[in-house]
Design an enzyme around this catalytic site. Structure first.
Site, PDB file in Angstrom:
ATOM      1  CG  ASP A   1     -72.062  61.294 -50.447  1.00  0.00           C
ATOM      2  OD1 ASP A   1     -72.808  60.885 -49.529  1.00  0.00           O
ATOM      3  OD2 ASP A   1     -70.849  61.067 -50.472  1.00  0.00           O
TER       4      ASP A   1
ATOM      5  CD  GLN B   1     -61.977  52.379 -50.887  1.00  0.00           C
ATOM      6  OE1 GLN B   1     -60.929  51.843 -50.537  1.00  0.00           O
ATOM      7  NE2 GLN B   1     -62.484  52.217 -52.097  1.00  0.00           N
ATOM      8  CB  VAL B   2     -67.214  54.604 -46.131  1.00  0.00           C
ATOM      9  CG1 VAL B   2     -68.409  53.887 -45.505  1.00  0.00           C
ATOM     10  CG2 VAL B   2     -66.648  55.636 -45.151  1.00  0.00           C
TER      11      VAL B   2
ATOM     12  CG  HIS C   1     -66.353  56.239 -53.987  1.00  0.00           C
ATOM     13  ND1 HIS C   1     -65.945  55.084 -53.356  1.00  0.00           N
ATOM     14  CD2 HIS C   1     -66.591  57.126 -52.990  1.00  0.00           C
ATOM     15  CE1 HIS C   1     -65.932  55.262 -52.050  1.00  0.00           C
ATOM     16  NE2 HIS C   1     -66.316  56.501 -51.798  1.00  0.00           N
ATOM     17  CG  PHE C   2     -62.598  60.150 -58.316  1.00  0.00           C
ATOM     18  CD1 PHE C   2     -61.379  60.801 -58.205  1.00  0.00           C
ATOM     19  CD2 PHE C   2     -62.636  58.921 -58.962  1.00  0.00           C
ATOM     20  CE1 PHE C   2     -60.220  60.244 -58.727  1.00  0.00           C
ATOM     21  CE2 PHE C   2     -61.485  58.350 -59.486  1.00  0.00           C
ATOM     22  CZ  PHE C   2     -60.277  59.010 -59.369  1.00  0.00           C
TER      23      PHE C   2
ATOM     24  CG  ASN D   1     -61.004  58.851 -49.207  1.00  0.00           C
ATOM     25  OD1 ASN D   1     -60.161  59.736 -49.173  1.00  0.00           O
ATOM     26  ND2 ASN D   1     -62.278  59.073 -48.914  1.00  0.00           N
TER      27      ASN D   1
END
Length: 212
Positions: A54, A135-136, A141-142, A128
């Site tokens: 990230d 969730q952006v 994705h996790f 999310n």
């Protein structure tokens, strides 16, 4: 037709998927982090899933596991039942099934690699779905988020774990995130790739791991 349909926003994770196609091995040897901007510190690249650091980690080692093809939410991984001779729908159904399996296969592998490299005992797996769920990036994705032991008060007087005193314990959210240092990211990603490689090579014969 909406404005979003006319002027779609490029998906950051689709850009990464395009920049790093699947190779013969699920663990890339020395991927160039500058293929995309901002840099991508790639850890895993298979026909169905990818993993990378990230760029705004909550803690060092924060990993994202995502799908190679674009799915917005987990519920999108169940397409309509394919009809006879409809090759496009059959292919979509097959990809959704194999992607689901790959996500389940690599979450434990990445978790063990993360523990090996960082020395953590505890970590979060967060996923999310939708803006109201934080969730952006609108692409499945996790988050694998390490929770470090150093400097924490582990127990209360009654002997129970006092989770409120874990200094590395921060609720998932934007306020606690910092930019990833690219040089540190290169080193950490390389260590994680080696740990994932050891996990994969130790379990040849199953799923996508057999392609090594």
């Amino acid at each position: 037709m909406s404005v979003d349909d006319l002027y779609p926003i490029p998906c950051a994770f689709c850009n990464i998927s395009t920049a790093y196609p699947a190779e013969s091995s699920p663990v890339p040897s020395s991927p160039d982090p500058e293929k995309v901007d901002p840099q991508c510190h790639l850890i895993l690249s298979t026909p169905h899933v990818l993993a990378f650091l990230d760029i705004m980690p909550i803690s060092p080692g924060h990993i994202l596991l995502t799908t190679r093809n674009h799915y917005r939410k987990l519920s999108d991984l169940q397409p309509p039942t394919p009809t006879h001779n409809d090759w496009a729908s059959q292919r979509a159904a097959t990809d959704a099934l194999e992607t689901s399996r790959a996500l389940g296969e690599y979450l434990p592998i990445l978790s063990r690699a993360l523990c090996t490299v960082t020395g953590i005992e505890d970590w979060n797996v967060v996923q999310n779905n939708g803006e109201r769920a934080a969730q952006v990036v609108p692409h499945i994705h996790f988050h694998l988020i390490p929770r470090y032991q150093e400097g924490r008060k582990e127990t209360q007087r009654n002997g129970r774990t006092d989770y409120g005193m874990l200094k590395s314990w921060r609720m998932f959210g934007r306020g606690s995130r910092e930019d990833l240092d690219d040089e540190e990211g290169k080193v950490l990603a390389a260590e994680l790739r080696e740990a994932v490689r050891a996990e994969v090579e130790g379990g040849k014969g199953k799923g996508e791991k057999a392609k090594l």
